[in-house]
Design a protein around this motif. Structure first.
Motif, PDB file in Angstrom:
ATOM      1  N   HIS A  19      33.127 -15.497 -10.665  1.00  0.00           N
ATOM      2  CA  HIS A  19      32.900 -14.301 -11.489  1.00  0.00           C
ATOM      3  C   HIS A  19      32.962 -14.596 -12.990  1.00  0.00           C
ATOM      4  O   HIS A  19      33.118 -13.672 -13.784  1.00  0.00           O
ATOM      5  CB  HIS A  19      33.946 -13.230 -11.134  1.00  0.00           C
ATOM      6  CG  HIS A  19      33.844 -12.731  -9.726  1.00  0.00           C
ATOM      7  ND1 HIS A  19      33.044 -11.672  -9.365  1.00  0.00           N
ATOM      8  CD2 HIS A  19      34.422 -13.167  -8.578  1.00  0.00           C
ATOM      9  CE1 HIS A  19      33.149 -11.459  -8.064  1.00  0.00           C
ATOM     10  NE2 HIS A  19      33.970 -12.366  -7.559  1.00  0.00           N
ATOM     11  N   PHE A  20      32.829 -15.848 -13.379  1.00  0.00           N
ATOM     12  CA  PHE A  20      32.925 -16.201 -14.785  1.00  0.00           C
ATOM     13  C   PHE A  20      31.987 -15.358 -15.655  1.00  0.00           C
ATOM     14  O   PHE A  20      32.376 -14.901 -16.738  1.00  0.00           O
ATOM     15  CB  PHE A  20      32.575 -17.684 -14.990  1.00  0.00           C
ATOM     16  CG  PHE A  20      33.653 -18.648 -14.617  1.00  0.00           C
ATOM     17  CD1 PHE A  20      34.724 -18.271 -13.819  1.00  0.00           C
ATOM     18  CD2 PHE A  20      33.596 -19.968 -15.047  1.00  0.00           C
ATOM     19  CE1 PHE A  20      35.719 -19.171 -13.470  1.00  0.00           C
ATOM     20  CE2 PHE A  20      34.579 -20.882 -14.707  1.00  0.00           C
ATOM     21  CZ  PHE A  20      35.640 -20.482 -13.911  1.00  0.00           C
ATOM     22  N   GLN A  21      30.766 -15.145 -15.196  1.00  0.00           N
ATOM     23  CA  GLN A  21      29.744 -14.495 -16.021  1.00  0.00           C
ATOM     24  C   GLN A  21      29.604 -13.002 -15.732  1.00  0.00           C
ATOM     25  O   GLN A  21      28.710 -12.351 -16.261  1.00  0.00           O
ATOM     26  CB  GLN A  21      28.398 -15.194 -15.818  1.00  0.00           C
ATOM     27  CG  GLN A  21      28.416 -16.672 -16.202  1.00  0.00           C
ATOM     28  CD  GLN A  21      28.945 -16.908 -17.618  1.00  0.00           C
ATOM     29  OE1 GLN A  21      28.590 -16.185 -18.559  1.00  0.00           O
ATOM     30  NE2 GLN A  21      29.801 -17.912 -17.767  1.00  0.00           N
ATOM     31  N   HIS A  22      30.486 -12.454 -14.925  1.00  0.00           N
ATOM     32  CA  HIS A  22      30.438 -11.020 -14.636  1.00  0.00           C
ATOM     33  C   HIS A  22      31.147 -10.233 -15.736  1.00  0.00           C
ATOM     34  O   HIS A  22      32.218 -10.617 -16.205  1.00  0.00           O
ATOM     35  CB  HIS A  22      31.104 -10.720 -13.292  1.00  0.00           C
ATOM     36  CG  HIS A  22      30.311 -11.205 -12.124  1.00  0.00           C
ATOM     37  ND1 HIS A  22      30.637 -10.926 -10.818  1.00  0.00           N
ATOM     38  CD2 HIS A  22      29.185 -11.976 -12.061  1.00  0.00           C
ATOM     39  CE1 HIS A  22      29.761 -11.484 -10.001  1.00  0.00           C
ATOM     40  NE2 HIS A  22      28.872 -12.131 -10.741  1.00  0.00           N
ATOM     41  N   LYS A  23      30.566  -9.123 -16.126  1.00  0.00           N
ATOM     42  CA  LYS A  23      31.198  -8.231 -17.094  1.00  0.00           C
ATOM     43  C   LYS A  23      32.073  -7.230 -16.335  1.00  0.00           C
ATOM     44  O   LYS A  23      31.908  -7.027 -15.128  1.00  0.00           O
ATOM     45  CB  LYS A  23      30.131  -7.523 -17.926  1.00  0.00           C
ATOM     46  CG  LYS A  23      29.353  -8.503 -18.813  1.00  0.00           C
ATOM     47  CD  LYS A  23      28.332  -7.779 -19.683  1.00  0.00           C
ATOM     48  CE  LYS A  23      27.628  -8.794 -20.584  1.00  0.00           C
ATOM     49  NZ  LYS A  23      26.613  -8.151 -21.466  1.00  0.00           N
TER      50      LYS A  23
END
Length: 257
Positions: A129-133
């Protein structure tokens, strides 16, 4: 590690914290419990002076936090992680960027901050989920980002102010699992304010019960919840017995069906 001595905090006519004394040893997980309004959250917020105490001492190692100036306090806060009831994430940033932000603002090179933030997110189970807002994640996942943000500074002491209070019951467990893992591996000393009995029973080295701004009882969970010495402890014992009896009746009903 942490020693609170004769702590007082008054809000108008209300004595939110009234002569409280508490010690937390290095590597210990201490859970503070009690009825709403008993002063738990106020106490934990005085530790890093999010709430200014009226009097008393708060010793973090050999440092009296109540005596620090603004710059000294900021330096000590880097050693004390704080997880709030609310997630307090920046919605336009990704999970990785939210965790990196404090490190970068503290002067850390971006690549080092990125590596530390990534390691913290992996530790709380958000490696995908690194790139999830925030808007793309559940409440439990957002709170885990908040936990990672605190862990990224590699704090000596972690403060938890009812971290599951804003979550739907179905999401509570995923946050408690992370907290249990951190306690299990002694990642840091932990002082936890919570109403979660299961967490307290399974993870706490020591339970501290509060009422009306004071500590009314403390000890290991089996002592406090099995042979309580206070009226608050008796209420928790009754609640645990009720929950156990309800579970037993449910299981019996399923067998009959």
């Amino acid at each position: 590690m942490l020693r609170i001595e004769n702590l007082h905090k008054q809000f108008g006519d209300l004595a939110a914290v009234d002569g409280l004394n508490l010690q937390v040893g290095r590597g210990e997980t201490v859970v503070m419990m009690g009825p709403s309004g008993c002063g738990k959250s106020t106490t934990i917020r005085t530790v890093n002076r999010l709430v200014e105490p009226d009097r008393g001492r708060i010793m973090f190692g050999d440092i009296d936090i109540t005596k620090l100036n603004a710059d000294e306090l900021m330096a000590v806060r880097k050693k004390i992680g704080f997880v709030f009831q609310q997630f307090n994430l920046i919605h336009r940033l990704t999970a990785l960027e939210n965790v990196m932000l404090g490190l970068v603002m503290d002067g850390m090179p971006r690549e080092i901050a990125r590596a530390k933030a990534g390691a913290a997110l992996i530790k709380v189970g958000l490696d995908k989920h690194f790139q999830h807002k925030p808007g793309e994640m559940s409440g439990g996942q957002q709170q885990r980002v908040g936990i990672a943000r605190a862990l990224a500074f590699e704090p000596e002491l972690m403060l938890w102010d009812e971290p599951t209070a804003s979550l739907d019951p179905i999401l509570v467990r995923e946050v408690l699992v992370v907290m249990e893992e951190l306690a299990k591996y002694r990642a840091s000393t932990m002082l936890v304010v919570t109403h979660e009995l299961s967490f307290a029973l399974h993870v706490a080295d020591r339970i501290v019960l509060m009422n009306k701004g004071r500590v009314v009882e403390e000890g290991v969970p089996t002592q406090v919840f099995v042979k309580p010495q206070s009226s608050i402890g008796e209420q928790y014992k009754e609640l645990i017995e009720y929950q156990m009896n309800t579970s037993a009746l449910t299981l019996a009903g399923k067998r009959i069906a």
